[in-house]
Design a protein around this motif. Structure first.
Motif, short mmCIF file in Angstrom:
data_model
loop_
_atom_site.label_atom_id
_atom_site.label_comp_id
_atom_site.label_asym_id
_atom_site.label_seq_id
_atom_site.Cartn_x
_atom_site.Cartn_y
_atom_site.Cartn_z
N GLY A 1 -3.95 0.18 -2.26
CA GLY A 1 -3.28 -1.11 -2.40
C GLY A 1 -2.90 -1.39 -3.84
N LEU B 1 -8.27 -2.95 1.22
CA LEU B 1 -8.47 -4.33 0.79
C LEU B 1 -9.71 -4.46 -0.07
CD1 LEU B 1 -7.77 -6.51 3.94
CD2 LEU B 1 -6.68 -6.74 1.72
N LEU C 1 -9.09 -12.21 1.29
CA LEU C 1 -9.19 -11.10 2.24
C LEU C 1 -9.97 -9.93 1.63
CD1 LEU C 1 -5.61 -10.94 3.84
CD2 LEU C 1 -7.62 -12.20 4.62
N SER C 2 -9.70 -9.65 0.36
CA SER C 2 -10.38 -8.51 -0.27
C SER C 2 -11.88 -8.75 -0.35
CB SER C 2 -9.81 -8.27 -1.67
OG SER C 2 -8.52 -7.68 -1.58
N SER D 1 0.84 -1.19 0.00
CA SER D 1 0.00 0.00 0.00
C SER D 1 0.87 1.24 0.00
CB SER D 1 -0.89 0.05 1.25
OG SER D 1 -1.85 -0.98 1.18
N PRO E 1 -2.00 -9.72 7.22
CA PRO E 1 -1.12 -8.70 6.66
C PRO E 1 0.16 -8.56 7.50
CG PRO E 1 -2.84 -7.65 7.94
CD PRO E 1 -3.13 -9.12 7.96
N GLN F 1 -4.89 -13.02 -0.89
CA GLN F 1 -5.33 -11.62 -1.07
C GLN F 1 -6.76 -11.54 -1.61
OE1 GLN F 1 -5.27 -9.87 -4.44
NE2 GLN F 1 -6.46 -8.32 -3.39
N ALA G 1 -13.32 -8.24 3.06
CA ALA G 1 -13.29 -6.82 3.41
C ALA G 1 -14.41 -6.08 2.71
CB ALA G 1 -11.93 -6.22 3.05
#
Lengths: 470, 104, 367
Positions: free
Chosen positions: A100, A451, C278-279, A95, A442, C275, C282
């Motif tokens: 990001g 995110l 998680l995204s 980031s 993370p 990732q 989120a």
């Protein structure tokens, strides 16, 4: 965004690796958390060497050519980049200013350096207590120096910061060292190596002379160290020479060595081994810095403590092997280029066994008293850890589940080694058997908004972000 | 809130800008490291922990310890990784935050 | 040394059963794995949950309700014995919906189940405005929610700790760091062998080893048709309290962090975090509570659910090796109270044993 080599960390190892890699024809993206290159040892060198070089010394200014080496078109230096996930396939998520992005590296070099060894003593969480490294960073980057400070612990870094404080006109109130004459005597066994690294010895002695000339009281073989204060540090108390001392102060700088910053390597499940001489875990790498994951390398203090000059050479070696691996140079060319680098690396490392033995960690901070906080984030004490061991915990992931040490925002960086040491002592297991935290992404906190945005839009090109001036 | 600082600035020649700390104006050197600037301005306590409410200040200055966490423009950030800019809204977590987290 | 019971697996399921047996005066030895074992007990979401359970099997819904109802006493007893607050809160929980259509479909299913349960299924539907009164931070994309009054949540790690503590306090023997390699029955006693050469002898054996039952189950004559299902979960920095009740998307834990979950992924024994995973989590959480967009994610993890083909628990006494019991489920937190309070009487073959026939392995075809 793609690159032949993604380098994480713009300290000596990362900067040297980036320059060597680009000379060998690789495209490089180097991600670093700071606004300017240098890492911690050369923190902000491009601005501060000119302004405060007289205080910081020649060794600091040695970072200037390394930083200049990044100024090349085939190197994209992404500043203020916080890396929070590294996938084994080379996808690195990071980031910048709340946005990001992902960069894919055909090879990835972890050059994330060292952390101060945690030094849990009573009162070490009080405002005003900092690491010696923090004291140096304040001088380097900000020209801010502590007025009434005591330095405590062991290791050459204490002499360096004390000398720098003397030069800045604010000598420390005292230098409280924990190593004893016995350590010095034991270290003489490694005198041969020390003599090969004689430049370091000469520097150390001249800094000590500088500190003595300034009239800084120096204590050795100190024990029972504690910081007193209610809302902030007010004094350092300790026992030395059979007497209890109490030195009123406003700042305490603690230091008893540095250890590899394992977070990135651990997050990739790269195997580590306990190094008894350096009292830390070290990732397993081959002589080029390659890890068990063939496309991931580690160079510099993150692969074992060797100091800035050694880190620089190790960075070059990793870059040469990455270039060979990607067929940009032959094995012969790699070996020819590597020969003088290896010779220099050996020279830099020669003094280490002497230093490691002469300045061992402060024993009482490796096995703190029950009441001492070991996990700063979740405020878990050494006694808590011992209690969880009594409930059957054999490793730090079990104590983490039972009592939260390692669950806070620092993610175990400043409690991991202490928790493992305590558990090993309680269970009678070795350090390797006791293990370490399972580090997960993370690697550093990231907002849910960042995110979530990566869910909706594909990750942005970091070069575009850099061009935006962010 | 601002007291005599235990820290001295070697070259205090940078232009100053105004930030807000817990709603009060504070003058800091533009472009400086935020954590260093606050320390030099005599601000030793950056937050109180959400666990016990204990006071904390910067410890490592290199982004690893998270003891310098402050809220900047509504997001919890590490002060040691931020740069002083005109108009920053900085809020420190007081001991009360911990209590309200435990309430209800 | 012969124990009445050897419990293979010292997670929440095994320890709940061990605790219940100790409470009935039985002697128990628990064998637990190492620091790096797959542990659903360390990675779960912490809901004590009724809604959506047993949509096709009312007995499972009833069993979950029974446990939810017993949780208060269970938590109080454990809390008193160990001085540890389990963070139990049972004031209802939500199934949040982003479309009227899915909300309506779910309500219809709940009505059907409610009828089968004789009307004992206390839920209500909240439209956006009604929900907003309860949850001021709910986002505009949430059209409504089903509020089920029997739902709640607890601190699952403190439950694990309290059980580990109280099982020992009650005289249970717990041996950690063990990998069980073999179990056999000879002369009426079970002999459990561990990788390091240790052995434990017991009159009965409970296999509650989570995914470990895949390997050990067949040795005791169980089908043990379980598989791993990955759930990625994450948690934010500690925040002042702003979420009133838990939902399947997010809950605010007693320490202040907001826990967000979870993915459902069929990836075998891979517990890593991705990732995209998680995204996705989120994005959903921020849609539910937009203020979370500014919250820092501090930790994430992947945990492996212990899933049976139909998602229901398996309670089975071995046909080939009587005295060996398979106890496995994916809702070890919700069911902890019945596992501690009621299941021991089934293991003991007592007169008040619950009828758990629908949870036997008979429901699975021979594979």
């Amino acid at each position: 965004m793609q690159a032949d080599l993604v380098v994480i960390g713009a300290g000596p190892a990362g900067m040297a690796a980036a320059a060597t890699a680009t000379e060998a024809g690789l495209s490089v993206v180097i991600l670093d958390e700071q606004a300017r290159a240098g890492g911690q040892i050369y923190r902000d060198v491009t601005r501060s060497a000119a302004r405060r070089g007289d205080i910081l010394g020649q060794d600091y200014s040695a970072g200037l050519p390394l930083a200049a080496g990044l100024e090349q078109p085939s190197i994209t230096h992404v500043t203020r980049a916080t890396v929070w996930q590294i996938a084994p396939d080379g996808a690195v998520a990071y980031s910048v200013d709340g946005r990001g992005a992902i960069v894919h590296g055909r090879r990835v070099l972890l050059a994330t350096g060292a952390l101060e060894r945690p030094m849990p003593v009573p009162g070490w969480t009080l405002p005003g207590v900092m690491t010696a490294g923090a004291g140096q960073i304040l001088i380097k980057e900000s020209g801010v120096v502590a007025g009434r400070a005591v330095l405590a612990g062991s290791g050459p870094l204490l002499y360096l910061i004390a000398a720098q404080m003397v030069r800045a006109g604010t000598p420390p109130l005292a230098l409280v060292e924990t190593q004893s004459r016995r350590d010095t005597v034991a270290a003489l066994r490694h005198l041969g190596g020390a003599l090969r690294g004689w430049r370091y010895l000469v520097k150390g002695l001249s800094m000590l002379a500088e500190i003595r000339r300034a009239g800084v009281p120096r204590y050795t073989a100190a024990s029972d160290i504690a910081v007193a204060g209610t809302d902030r540090a007010e004094a350092l108390s300790f026992v030395a020479g059979g007497k209890r001392h109490r030195i009123a102060c406003e700042t305490v700088f603690l230091h008893h060595g540095v250890v590899p910053n394992m977070q990135a390597a651990r997050s990739l499940d790269i195997p580590h081994r306990w190094n008894a001489a350096q009292a830390c875990f070290v990732p397993e790498t081959d002589p080029w810095g390659r890890t068990e994951i063939p496309n991931v390398f580690i160079a510099g203090d993150g692969a074992g403590i060797g100091g800035a000059k050694a880190a620089e050479q190790a960075g070059r070696l990793a870059a040469l092997e990455a270039a060979r691996d990607l067929d940009r140079i032959s094995a012969d060319a790699r070996d020819r280029a590597a020969a003088p680098v290896r010779a220099a690396l050996r020279g830099e490392l020669a003094v280490r066994p002497f230093l490691d033995r002469a300045y061992p960690p402060y024993a009482a901070a490796l096995q703190p008293a029950d009441a001492t906080v070991v996990c700063r984030c979740e405020e878990v004490t050494a006694g808590d850890i011992r209690g969880y061991a009594a409930l059957g915990c054999k490793g730090p992931n079990q104590t983490k589940a039972f009592g939260r040490p390692g669950m806070g925002p620092c993610q175990g960086r400043y409690c991991g080694l202490t928790v493992v040491s305590i558990l090993a002592a309680e269970t009678g297991q070795g350090m390797d058997e006791t293990g370490y935290y399972r580090v997960r992404p993370p690697l550093k906190p990231v907002t849910l908004g960042e995110l979530a945005a990566m869910e909706e839009t594909p990750a942005e090109d970091p070069a575009v972000m850099a061009a935006d001036g962010r | 809130m601002k007291t005599a600082s235990p820290f001295l600035e070697i070259d205090a020649d940078a232009a100053r800008v105004t930030v807000r700390l817990d709603g009060a104006d504070l003058s800091l050197p533009a472009g400086a490291n935020l954590a260093a600037a606050l320390l030099a301005a005599g601000v030793p306590v950056f937050r109180h922990t959400p666990v016990s409410g204990a006071p904390r200040g910067p410890f490592c200055m290199m982004g690893a310890c998270f003891d310098c966490l402050v809220e900047v423009d509504g997001v919890t950030r590490q002060a040691c990784l931020l740069t002083v800019e005109e108009g920053l809204e900085i809020v420190r977590a007081g001991p009360a935050t911990a209590e309200s987290a435990d309430a209800s | 040394m012969l124990s009445d019971y050897a419990i293979i697996g010292g997670g929440v399921v095994g320890l709940s059963v061990a605790w219940g047996l100790l409470r009935r005066g039985r002697s128990v030895t628990v064998l637990d794995g190492g620091d790096g074992s797959f542990r659903a007990s360390r990675g779960n979401f912490g809901l004590v949950w009724v809604q959506s359970k047993g949509m096709n099997q009312p007995r499972y819904a009833r069993w979950s309700q029974q446990s939810a109802a017993a949780w208060g006493d269970f938590a109080a007893e454990l809390g008193e014995a160990t001085g540890r607050d389990l963070g139990l809160e049972q004031k209802g929980g939500y199934d949040l919906h982003f479309s009227e259509e899915t909300l309506q479909q779910t309500v219809e299913k709940y009505e059907t189940l409610k009828a089968k349960l004789g009307g004992d299924y206390p839920f209500e539907v909240l439209g956006h405005n009604a929900l907003r009164k309860e949850e001021p931070h709910i986002g505009p994309k949430v059209v409504g929610a089903i509020l089920h009054h029997q739902d709640g949540h607890a601190n699952p790690l403190r439950l694990l700790l309290a059980l580990a503590d109280d099982v020992r306090r009650r005289g249970g023997r717990v041996i950690t760091g063990q990998t069980v390699t073999d179990v056999e029955k000879r002369d009426g006693a079970f002999r459990v062998a561990c990788a390091d050469g240790a052995t434990v002898e017991a009159g009965k054996v409970v296999l509650s080893a989570g995914l470990g039952a895949m390997e050990l189950g067949p040795k005791l004559g169980f089908k043990a048709p379980i598989r791993a299902q990955r759930g990625q979960v994450m948690i934010t920095e500690k925040l002042p309290r702003f979420i009133n009740r838990p939902s399947l998307i997010a809950r605010q834990v007693d320490e202040g962090g907001v826990q967000i979950g979870a993915t459902n992924e069929e990836v075998g024994l891979d517990d890593s975090v991705t990732q995209p995973g998680l995204s996705g989590l989120a994005a959903e959480a921020v849609a539910a509570y937009p203020v979370l967009g500014r919250a820092q994610l501090v930790r994430s993890w992947g945990a492996l659910r212990v899933m049976s083909p139909d998602g229901l628990p398996i309670y089975q006494e071995s046909v080939t090796t009587p005295g060996a019991y398979l106890v496995t489920c994916h809702s070890g937190i919700t069911l902890a109270a019945v596992h501690g309070h009621i299941l021991p009487s089934w293991l003991e073959g007592a007169g008040d044993a619950p009828d758990l026939e629908v949870f036997s392995e008979d429901r699975f075809a021979v594979s």
